[in-house]
Design an enzyme around this catalytic site. Structure first.
Site, PDB file in Angstrom:
ATOM      1  CG  HIS A  88      -5.844   1.664   5.144  1.00  0.00           C
ATOM      2  ND1 HIS A  88      -5.323   2.880   5.998  1.00  0.00           N
ATOM      3  CD2 HIS A  88      -4.715   0.915   5.208  1.00  0.00           C
ATOM      4  CE1 HIS A  88      -3.934   2.340   6.457  1.00  0.00           C
ATOM      5  NE2 HIS A  88      -3.609   1.130   5.716  1.00  0.00           N
TER       6      HIS A  88
ATOM      7  CB  SER B 201       5.790  -1.881  11.800  1.00  0.00           C
ATOM      8  OG  SER B 201       5.537  -0.511  12.069  1.00  0.00           O
TER       9      SER B 201
ATOM     10  CG  ASN C 127      -1.606   1.119   1.432  1.00  0.00           C
ATOM     11  OD1 ASN C 127      -1.847   1.951   0.649  1.00  0.00           O
ATOM     12  ND2 ASN C 127      -2.269   1.571   2.530  1.00  0.00           N
ATOM     13  CD1 TRP C 128       3.671   0.960  -2.586  1.00  0.00           C
ATOM     14  CD2 TRP C 128       3.192   1.812  -4.615  1.00  0.00           C
ATOM     15  NE1 TRP C 128       4.167   0.124  -3.503  1.00  0.00           N
ATOM     16  CE2 TRP C 128       3.956   0.448  -4.877  1.00  0.00           C
ATOM     17  CE3 TRP C 128       3.331   2.695  -5.684  1.00  0.00           C
ATOM     18  CZ2 TRP C 128       4.803   0.120  -6.071  1.00  0.00           C
ATOM     19  CZ3 TRP C 128       3.711   2.038  -7.090  1.00  0.00           C
ATOM     20  CH2 TRP C 128       4.475   0.744  -7.088  1.00  0.00           C
ATOM     21  CE  LYS C 129      -0.116   3.149   4.773  1.00  0.00           C
ATOM     22  NZ  LYS C 129       0.123   3.207   6.182  1.00  0.00           N
TER      23      LYS C 129
ATOM     24  N   GLY D 287       2.937   2.188  10.524  1.00  0.00           N
ATOM     25  CA  GLY D 287       3.809   3.416  10.318  1.00  0.00           C
ATOM     26  C   GLY D 287       4.771   3.869  11.714  1.00  0.00           C
TER      27      GLY D 287
ATOM     28  CD  GLU E 291      -2.871   5.275   6.777  1.00  0.00           C
ATOM     29  OE1 GLU E 291      -2.948   5.540   5.765  1.00  0.00           O
ATOM     30  OE2 GLU E 291      -1.983   4.664   7.519  1.00  0.00           O
TER      31      GLU E 291
ATOM     32  CD  GLU F 117      -3.264  -2.376   7.337  1.00  0.00           C
ATOM     33  OE1 GLU F 117      -2.053  -2.763   6.595  1.00  0.00           O
ATOM     34  OE2 GLU F 117      -3.816  -1.355   7.112  1.00  0.00           O
TER      35      GLU F 117
HETATM   36  P1  13P Z   1       3.220   0.438   7.567  1.00  0.00           P
HETATM   37  O1  13P Z   1       3.743  -0.874   6.942  1.00  0.00           O
HETATM   38  O2  13P Z   1       3.916   1.552   7.308  1.00  0.00           O
HETATM   39  O3  13P Z   1       3.393   0.162   9.206  1.00  0.00           O
HETATM   40  O4  13P Z   1       1.783   0.461   7.075  1.00  0.00           O
HETATM   41  C1  13P Z   1       0.693  -0.627   7.121  1.00  0.00           C
HETATM   42  C2  13P Z   1      -0.385  -0.156   6.369  1.00  0.00           C
HETATM   43  O5  13P Z   1      -1.209   0.898   6.776  1.00  0.00           O
HETATM   44  C3  13P Z   1      -0.488  -0.857   5.193  1.00  0.00           C
HETATM   45  O6  13P Z   1      -1.796  -0.743   4.784  1.00  0.00           O
END
Ligand code: 13P
Length: 250
Positions: free
Chosen positions: A95, A212, A9-11, A173, A97, A167
Site C-alpha cells: 500500500h 476517493s 481498507n479501514w486503515k 484520502g 502508505e 491507487e
Molecule cells: P480513500 O478511499 O480514503 O481515498 O483511500 C484509498 C485507499 O488508500 C484504500 O487503500
C-alpha cells in the site's frame, strides 16, 4: 470467483466497539453482491471480525504482513500463516502508505507478495504514482517498475492467485478522484504489461481502482473495461456508503 471485487481498507481507524458496529451494519445490509466483498480491519480485530463474518458473503483481509514466513524472531511482525489462521483470505501488499511512511521498497514488497501466497492468502498488490510523478509524466514508468518488481520475482503465473490495485497516491484520502479516463488508461497499461507475458492471465486478473472511491462515483469507475472493482478507504468506514459501492460493482 466473481469478475469484480470491492474491498474496504479501514486503515488505523476505530476501536473494538466501532468495528463491531460497522461489521454488524455491513452484515445487516449485505445483499447478494455481484462482486466479491471484503474488509481489511486493523490486526487486533481480525479474529473477532472473522467470527462475526463467518458464514456470510464477506471475506477478510489484513492490511500488511511480514515478508518473512517465520516462525522466528521478528518482534512486532505478523506472519501470513497467522493471518490465514485467524480467517484472513486476502492481504494488502505494498500500500502507498507502507511505501511512503515505512520505507517499503519494491524488493521488500515482492517478498511480502510471495510470503502471502506461500501462506495461502491472496495478495492485493498496490501500485500507484505520486502527484509529483504524475506531473513529471512518469506514471507508467513508476507503475511499470512496481509491477515488474513482483513479476520478476514471483512470475506472471502468480497473478492467477492475486489481485492488483491501482491507487494514485494523489487521489488517496484527498477527495480527488482520478477521472475515469485517467484511471482506465493506467488500468489498461497494467493489463497490457501483464499481457506481454501471458494474455490469458492478463484477461482474468482483477485490477481494482483506489483513491476517493465513493457511492457517487463508483458505478462510473466500475463501468470502465479494465476497472474490476475498488479498494476503498474512507468510504468503507460508513456502512451505508460502502454497501452502495458494493452494489455498484457489476
Ligand atoms: P480513500 O478511499 O480514503 O481515498 O483511500 C484509498 C485507499 O488508500 C484504500 O487503500
Amino acid at each position: 470467483m466473481r469478475r469484480s471485487v470491492v474491498a474496504g481498507n479501514w486503515k488505523m481507524h476505530g476501536v473494538r466497539a466501532d468495528q463491531a458496529r460497522l461489521v454488524g451494519a455491513l452484515l445487516e445490509g449485505a445483499e447478494d453482491f455481484a462482486c466479491d466483498v471484503l474488509v481489511c480491519p486493523p490486526f487486533p480485530y481480525l479474529l473477532e471480525i472473522s467470527r462475526q463474518l463467518s458464514g456470510s458473503v464477506w471475506r477478510l483481509g489484513a492490511q500488511d504482513l511480514c515478508a518473512d514466513p517465520g516462525p522466528g524472531a521478528f518482534t512486532g511482525e505478523v506472519s501470513g500463516t497467522m493471518l490465514h489462521d485467524v480467517g484472513c483470505t486476502h492481504v494488502l501488499v505494498g500500500h502507498s502508505e507502507r511505501r511512503a511512511l515505512y520505507a517499503e521498497d519494491d524488493a521488500l514488497i515482492a517478498r511480502k507478495f510471495q510470503a502471502a501466497q506461500a501462506a495461502g492468502l491472496v495478495p492485493i498488490l498496490c501500485v500507484g504514482e505520486s502527484l509529483d510523478e504524475r506531473e513529471r509524466g512518469v506514471t507508467e514508468t513508476v507503475v511499470g517498475r512496481q509491477l515488474a518488481a513482483v513479476l520478476d520475482v514471483a512470475g506472471v503465473a502468480a497473478l492467477s492467485r492475486a489481485i492488483i490495485a491501482y491507487e494514485p497516491v494523489w487521489a488517496i484520502g484527498t477527495g480527488k478522484t482520478a477521472t475515469v479516463e485517467q484511471a482506465q488508461a493506467v488500468h489498461a497499461f497494467i493489463r497490457g504489461r501483464v499481457a506481454v507475458q501471458d494474455a490469458m492471465i492478463a484477461r482474468s486478473v482483477r485490477i481494482l481502482y483506489g483513491g476517493s472511491v465513493k457511492a457517487s462515483n463508483a458505478a462510473e469507475l466500475f463501468a470502465q473495461p479494465d476497472i474490476d472493482g475498488g479498494l476503498v478507504g474512507g468510504a468503507s468506514l460508513h456502512a451505508d456508503e460502502f454497501l452502495k459501492i458494493g452494489a455498484a460493482a457489476p
